[in-house]
Design a protein around this motif. Sequence first.
Motif, PDB file in Angstrom:
ATOM      1  N   SER A  23      -4.107   2.670  -5.827  1.00 23.31           N
ATOM      2  CA  SER A  23      -2.694   2.296  -5.750  1.00 23.31           C
ATOM      3  C   SER A  23      -1.786   3.511  -5.576  1.00 23.31           C
ATOM      4  N   LEU A  24      -2.262   4.708  -5.967  1.00 20.01           N
ATOM      5  CA  LEU A  24      -1.419   5.901  -5.888  1.00 20.01           C
ATOM      6  C   LEU A  24      -1.161   6.354  -4.457  1.00 20.01           C
ATOM      7  N   ASP A  26      -0.602   3.955  -2.161  1.00 10.52           N
ATOM      8  CA  ASP A  26       0.035   2.773  -1.583  1.00 10.52           C
ATOM      9  C   ASP A  26       1.515   3.055  -1.341  1.00 10.52           C
ATOM     10  N   LEU A  29       4.281   2.096  -4.009  1.00 10.31           N
ATOM     11  CA  LEU A  29       4.572   2.935  -5.162  1.00 10.31           C
ATOM     12  C   LEU A  29       5.431   4.142  -4.808  1.00 10.31           C
ATOM     13  N   ASP A  30       5.479   4.503  -3.526  1.00 11.09           N
ATOM     14  CA  ASP A  30       6.327   5.614  -3.089  1.00 11.09           C
ATOM     15  C   ASP A  30       7.765   5.187  -2.829  1.00 11.09           C
ATOM     16  N   GLY A 157       3.756  -4.003  -6.814  1.00  9.66           N
ATOM     17  CA  GLY A 157       3.235  -2.748  -7.331  1.00  9.66           C
ATOM     18  C   GLY A 157       2.386  -2.957  -8.565  1.00  9.66           C
ATOM     19  N   ARG A 160      -0.997  -4.341  -7.642  1.00 12.11           N
ATOM     20  CA  ARG A 160      -1.888  -3.334  -7.066  1.00 12.11           C
ATOM     21  C   ARG A 160      -2.437  -2.396  -8.136  1.00 12.11           C
ATOM     22  N   LEU A 161      -1.631  -2.083  -9.140  1.00 18.74           N
ATOM     23  CA  LEU A 161      -2.130  -1.281 -10.252  1.00 18.74           C
ATOM     24  C   LEU A 161      -3.292  -1.970 -10.959  1.00 18.74           C
TER      25      LEU A 161
END
Length: 447
Positions: A23-24, A26, A29-30, A157, A160-161
């Motif tokens: 997820s980081l 994805d 998350l940005d 988000g 997805r985490l």
Amino acid sequence: MGDSTAPATRAARALDLTELHASLTDPVLDAMNFLNEVVSRFPEALSFAPGRPSEGTFATDDPARYLRTYTDHLKYELGWSEDRVRAQLFQYGRTNGIIHDLIARTLANDESIHVSPESVVVTTGCQEAMLLTLRALFARPEDTLLVSSPCYVGITGAARLLDIALCPVQEGATGPDPKAILAGVRQTRAAGGRPRALYVVPDFANPSGASMTVAAREQLLEIAAQEDLLILEDDPYGFFVREGSSRPTLKALDRERRVLHLGSFAKTAMPGARVGYVVADQEVIGPAGERTLLADQLSKIKSMTTVNTSAISQAVIGGLLIESDCRLRAANADAIAFYRTNLNTLLDELERHFPAARRRELGVDWNRPDGGFFLVVTVPFLADTKALEHSARNFGVLWTPMSDFYLDGGGSTQLRLSCSALTPEQIRDGVSRLAAFITGQASRAGR
């Protein structure tokens, strides 16, 4: 003299991003971080980006007064001793919260949602309510969450985490179409998934501003019962009606306990308190036939995440609810009028700068929500982060790219405008700047 026996300095080992959670990387998350970064780089720009409430109605001495109101309630109305009040405020407290009774009373008064206080879990903002609910309900790899497209990035988000599969359901002018939801359920099953729940914001959704009709709400509940689907109802904007009257929440219409109602005091009370809640009155049957509420199961998860929601924050919100006689809709009368004025001002200014003939010439249009904080403008160019930076640097106005809210590649020529944190004067100035930006970009795109 130096110590010749000191170990040689070694370069620190960097972590490989590909070995961290997927997820980081994805883009979802940005999205929030990028927007915050742009806002901080262009502090003088007028911002239609944040969906936060106005600070104009807040007074710095309010939290202290609300705290005193709550402690007086405990001492003089409930007859608590000083020691018991002290423990309530200074200790960890009940995992599921200490103002659950006040929240249940407020929901009954404001929304005709009649549930026991024990079914209310008080959370650290609505974001925690989402995480707890998703973690409890989604147990198998094939369990799938249906979401509107476009959709609030907080829920996608969080999913997805937690490695939860997502199925986007295209939203129309009046929110998600029940027929499209039914098609999404059947499509998920055909692909081997298990449609577990639908996340929906039925009133003035973030980001689109769309609202479901009462008939569509009733139809959705019928589909949920027919297809064994749970509904995660998020309702932060329902009070803020611009035209017409408020509609019943899905939970108020729910007769089969299909709806988990997610709530927050961020928009209707005080965002800095970070107090939210979830109504989870569904019955859970254990392996030996024991029966509990889903709220009790969520409590187990909460005990391993935030332990409990800040007692001080809860007490401040509790005092506010007590002062309003647990009628938060009436207490928000001034805020409702303010946001109505702001949204009307935004719509009027867009119309003034882009009358019908000019809209057709440029290829510009927008929706006209019945309330809430947001609307969506369609433009004849790519409304991406590069365009946003150009808008901020050269025109002094910020907005949010709609593409951040789509799971299926939509929204590339749309931008979201939020009018909640600005004054009417700032909205007029901001739309003037925005119109200059849009006109310039349209000309560059050959319109």
